[in-house]
Design an enzyme around this catalytic site. Structure first.
Site, short mmCIF file in Angstrom:
data_model
loop_
_atom_site.label_atom_id
_atom_site.label_comp_id
_atom_site.label_asym_id
_atom_site.label_seq_id
_atom_site.Cartn_x
_atom_site.Cartn_y
_atom_site.Cartn_z
N ALA A 188 0.78 -1.34 -0.10
CA ALA A 188 -0.08 -0.06 -0.20
C ALA A 188 0.86 1.32 -0.07
CB ALA A 188 -0.98 0.06 1.12
N HIS B 15 -5.68 5.62 -2.26
CA HIS B 15 -6.18 6.54 -1.34
C HIS B 15 -5.53 7.90 -1.61
CE1 HIS B 15 -6.38 8.77 2.31
NE2 HIS B 15 -7.64 8.06 2.55
N VAL C 265 -3.61 10.15 -0.22
CA VAL C 265 -2.28 10.28 0.44
C VAL C 265 -1.33 9.25 -0.37
CG1 VAL C 265 -3.07 11.12 2.65
CG2 VAL C 265 -2.39 8.67 2.43
N LYS C 266 -1.69 8.25 -1.19
CA LYS C 266 -0.74 7.38 -1.48
C LYS C 266 0.15 8.02 -2.78
CE LYS C 266 -1.26 3.96 1.54
NZ LYS C 266 -2.54 4.33 2.12
N HIS C 267 0.86 7.37 -3.21
CA HIS C 267 1.64 7.94 -4.62
C HIS C 267 0.75 8.31 -5.77
CE1 HIS C 267 4.45 5.60 -2.27
NE2 HIS C 267 5.33 6.21 -2.65
#
Length: 392
Positions: A161, A187, A189-191
């Site tokens: 994740a 999500h 906030v992910k890459h």
């Protein structure tokens, strides 16, 4: 350092959306398919091309990916080695399948200690799976994961994740060379983001087909079991017919989300390059100071998080006070993570007394600083300045 003023809140992470992303979404909104359409398969194909995995199934969120993966890999009562240093969803997915997590201590870099995992595997043949997490985007020791793969008859799920775009000696994380399944999260906030979303990657065709069915209520439109209902007297398939062959879920993702994901994936390498630049700047700022980066710069890490450690026992400020004071300065810190085994729900299941000294010490000292591609140089310098001011 000159005191700089910031007029907006700086979070620990956030998405980056440009006009190309918006155009991709608008194009789908004007199309015939808003969900279960061609963009879903296009996104899956793009993920396979990027990672080197043979198959991908995209779903509504990362937790859904973990849930489906665990239903495929595990049986009720299985013992599963995993890390206490992750979001709740990792070990929760083990519980969803009726299996039981075994929490293993972490290394100094926040990743699961696979040496300890190997010792447990040698002692306990009832352990059926290992769920490592590539914490902060930094790959676990893949040589040791390879050793586990080759020497123990267990299932392996890589929780990536944090780690899309991370690399190791034999390719990109997600190629599933030493695992049955790798999962990603999309999500904000992910890459890369699809607003909410996740993916299951595998090289096993049977796993791939099961994941597709579980994503959509356990339904199939081929290989029917009830022949008398599926076909008419002349052997034609009844065009309305579908069959539920498993207890599945509505974990579908929309074409709108997948269009965004396709557009974002094209920028992933540039996003990681920017994260590397930010990490190097933090590393340099914290040299010979009380603020210790979780690990020195690693070009293989995707740097979802930039984690530092501070020995608060030697300061006149607590970690909670630091969080409050940084928030007053318009800076958001975060804690990744509270030890899962200490959560009340897990304590009610009998967890909480595990011997995990590195995890507990890490929890006392660690916190995450702002890390995302849109973080500019002025904002990062402001974060560094305020952090030093408050800790001093």
């Amino acid at each position: 350092m000159e005191n700089k003023k910031i007029n907006k809140f700086i979070p620990y992470g956030r998405q980056y959306i440009d006009q190309n992303d918006k155009n991709a979404v608008l194009e789908v909104l004007d199309s015939d398919f808003l969900t279960t359409g061609p963009k879903v398969r296009e996104f899956e194909k793009a993920l396979c091309e990027y990672t080197g995995a043979k198959y991908a199934v995209v779903v509504s969120n990362g937790t859904a990916a973990l849930h489906i993966a665990s239903l495929i890999l595990l049986n009720p009562g299985d013992l599963v080695i995993t890390t206490p240093n992750s979001f709740l969803a990792t070990s929760n997915s083990i519980l969803y399948a009726g299996a039981k997590p075994i929490f293993v201590d972490i290394n100094q870099d926040g990743n699961i200690n696979l040496d300890e995992a190997i010792k447990l595997l040698e002692k306990n043949p009832k352990i059926k799976a290992v769920y490592p997490v590539h914490f902060s985007g930094n790959p676990v020791d893949m040589e040791k994961l390879k050793f586990i793969r080759e020497n123990f008859n267990v299932k392996i799920l890589e929780d990536a994740a944090h780690a899309i775009g991370a690399v190791y000696d034999e390719g990109k994380i997600g190629n599933c060379k030493y695992s049955d399944i790798t999962i990603f999260s999309f999500h904000p906030v992910k890459h890369i983001t699809t607003a909410e979303g996740g993916a299951i990657l595998t090289n096993d065709e049977e796993i791939y087909k099961k994941a597709q069915i579980l994503r959509n209520h356990g339904m199939v439109k081929e290989n029917f079991i009830n022949k008398d209902m599926a076909y008419d007297k002349k052997g034609n398939v009844n065009p309305w017919y579908y069959e539920m062959q498993m207890l599945g879920y509505n974990y579908r993702i929309t074409d709108i989300q997948c269009a965004l994901g396709i557009s974002q994936l094209k920028k992933l390498d540039s996003f990681i390059q920017k994260r590397h630049e930010i990490a190097k700047k933090y590393d340099k700022a914290f040299e010979n100071s009380k603020i210790k980066p979780l690990y020195t710069f690693n070009k293989n890490s995707a740097y979802h998080l930039y984690v530092v450690r501070v020995d608060f026992s030697k300061l006149n400020i607590t970690k909670a006070e630091l969080f409050y004071k940084m928030r007053e300065a318009q800076i958001g810190l975060q804690l990744h993570y509270i030890p899962i085994n200490k959560q009340p729900y897990y304590q009610n299941l009998g967890y909480g007394n595990e011997n995990l000294p590195n995890m507990y010490k890490y929890y006392e000292e660690a916190f995450s600083l702002p890390m995302y591609p849109a973080l500019n140089e002025k904002e990062q310098e402001y974060v560094i300045e305020k952090l030093f001011d408050i800790i001093k």
